[in-house]
Design a protein around this motif. Structure first.
Motif, PDB file in Angstrom:
ATOM      1  N   VAL A 155      -4.032  -0.129 -10.070  1.00 51.22           N
ATOM      2  CA  VAL A 155      -4.507   0.044  -8.701  1.00 51.22           C
ATOM      3  C   VAL A 155      -5.645  -0.937  -8.447  1.00 51.22           C
ATOM      4  O   VAL A 155      -6.575  -1.041  -9.242  1.00 51.22           O
ATOM      5  CB  VAL A 155      -4.976   1.499  -8.478  1.00 51.22           C
ATOM      6  N   LYS A 177     -12.597   8.560  -4.612  1.00 49.00           N
ATOM      7  CA  LYS A 177     -11.774   7.377  -4.832  1.00 49.00           C
ATOM      8  C   LYS A 177     -11.521   7.118  -6.315  1.00 49.00           C
ATOM      9  O   LYS A 177     -10.429   6.693  -6.695  1.00 49.00           O
ATOM     10  CB  LYS A 177     -12.444   6.157  -4.202  1.00 49.00           C
ATOM     11  N   LYS A 232      -7.801   6.980  -8.023  1.00 47.91           N
ATOM     12  CA  LYS A 232      -7.356   5.796  -8.766  1.00 47.91           C
ATOM     13  C   LYS A 232      -6.870   6.179 -10.158  1.00 47.91           C
ATOM     14  O   LYS A 232      -5.797   5.755 -10.596  1.00 47.91           O
ATOM     15  CB  LYS A 232      -8.500   4.786  -8.857  1.00 47.91           C
ATOM     16  N   THR A 244      -9.861   5.992   1.748  1.00 50.14           N
ATOM     17  CA  THR A 244      -9.576   7.374   2.100  1.00 50.14           C
ATOM     18  C   THR A 244      -9.886   7.631   3.569  1.00 50.14           C
ATOM     19  O   THR A 244     -10.696   6.926   4.172  1.00 50.14           O
ATOM     20  CB  THR A 244     -10.395   8.351   1.238  1.00 50.14           C
ATOM     21  N   VAL A 296      -8.651   1.603  -3.264  1.00 49.65           N
ATOM     22  CA  VAL A 296      -8.352   2.914  -2.697  1.00 49.65           C
ATOM     23  C   VAL A 296      -9.215   3.106  -1.458  1.00 49.65           C
ATOM     24  O   VAL A 296     -10.426   2.923  -1.504  1.00 49.65           O
ATOM     25  CB  VAL A 296      -8.634   4.053  -3.705  1.00 49.65           C
ATOM     26  N   VAL A 336      -3.567   3.591  -1.114  1.00 47.38           N
ATOM     27  CA  VAL A 336      -3.714   3.005  -2.440  1.00 47.38           C
ATOM     28  C   VAL A 336      -3.044   1.645  -2.440  1.00 47.38           C
ATOM     29  O   VAL A 336      -1.848   1.530  -2.178  1.00 47.38           O
ATOM     30  CB  VAL A 336      -3.079   3.922  -3.516  1.00 47.38           C
ATOM     31  N   LYS A 366       0.840  -1.192   0.000  1.00 46.15           N
ATOM     32  CA  LYS A 366       0.000   0.000   0.000  1.00 46.15           C
ATOM     33  C   LYS A 366       0.878   1.246   0.000  1.00 46.15           C
ATOM     34  O   LYS A 366       1.904   1.279   0.658  1.00 46.15           O
ATOM     35  CB  LYS A 366      -0.903   0.039   1.228  1.00 46.15           C
ATOM     36  N   ALA A 404      -5.058   9.090   1.311  1.00 45.25           N
ATOM     37  CA  ALA A 404      -5.565   7.921   0.596  1.00 45.25           C
ATOM     38  C   ALA A 404      -4.570   6.779   0.726  1.00 45.25           C
ATOM     39  O   ALA A 404      -3.368   6.977   0.557  1.00 45.25           O
ATOM     40  CB  ALA A 404      -5.782   8.257  -0.876  1.00 45.25           C
TER      41      ALA A 404
END
Length: 95
Positions: free
Chosen positions: A52, A37, A41, A57, A55, A82, A26, A80
């Motif tokens: 990705v 989101k 992305k 947040t 996601v 990811v 991540k 975020a």
């Protein structure tokens, strides 16, 4: 947000972010507070040429700070988490 370059503010380089990067793949970014989101992305995939998977947040509230007798707050911000797809190389080592 129309401009994808305004979505990502920068990576969050903390100890927690480093552990998440090593264990789960991540990457943690500071993002624009109004970004969703889907926009996050698209921005990551376009800017770094990676795939990705997920996601997440989090809205972070500003901390209380004191300068002399005045008390104020730092700005609220959004971050975020990811998650990259399997087989993607970890691009954050180059940052």
């Amino acid at each position: 947000m129309k401009n994808i370059y305004g979505v990502l503010k920068g990576p969050r380089l903390t100890e927690k972010a480093a552990l998440l990067q090593e264990e789960d793949g991540k990457i943690v970014f500071k993002v624009h507070p109004k970004a969703n989101k889907i926009e996050i992305k698209k921005a990551v995939e376009t800017m770094f040429n990676v795939k990705v998977r997920d996601v997440r947040t989090a809205n972070m509230h500003g901390k209380q700070k004191r300068v002399g007798q005045k008390i104020g707050f730092t700005n609220d911000w959004k971050k975020a988490y990811v998650t990259l797809s399997e087989g993607e190389i970890n691009f954050a080592d180059e940052l």
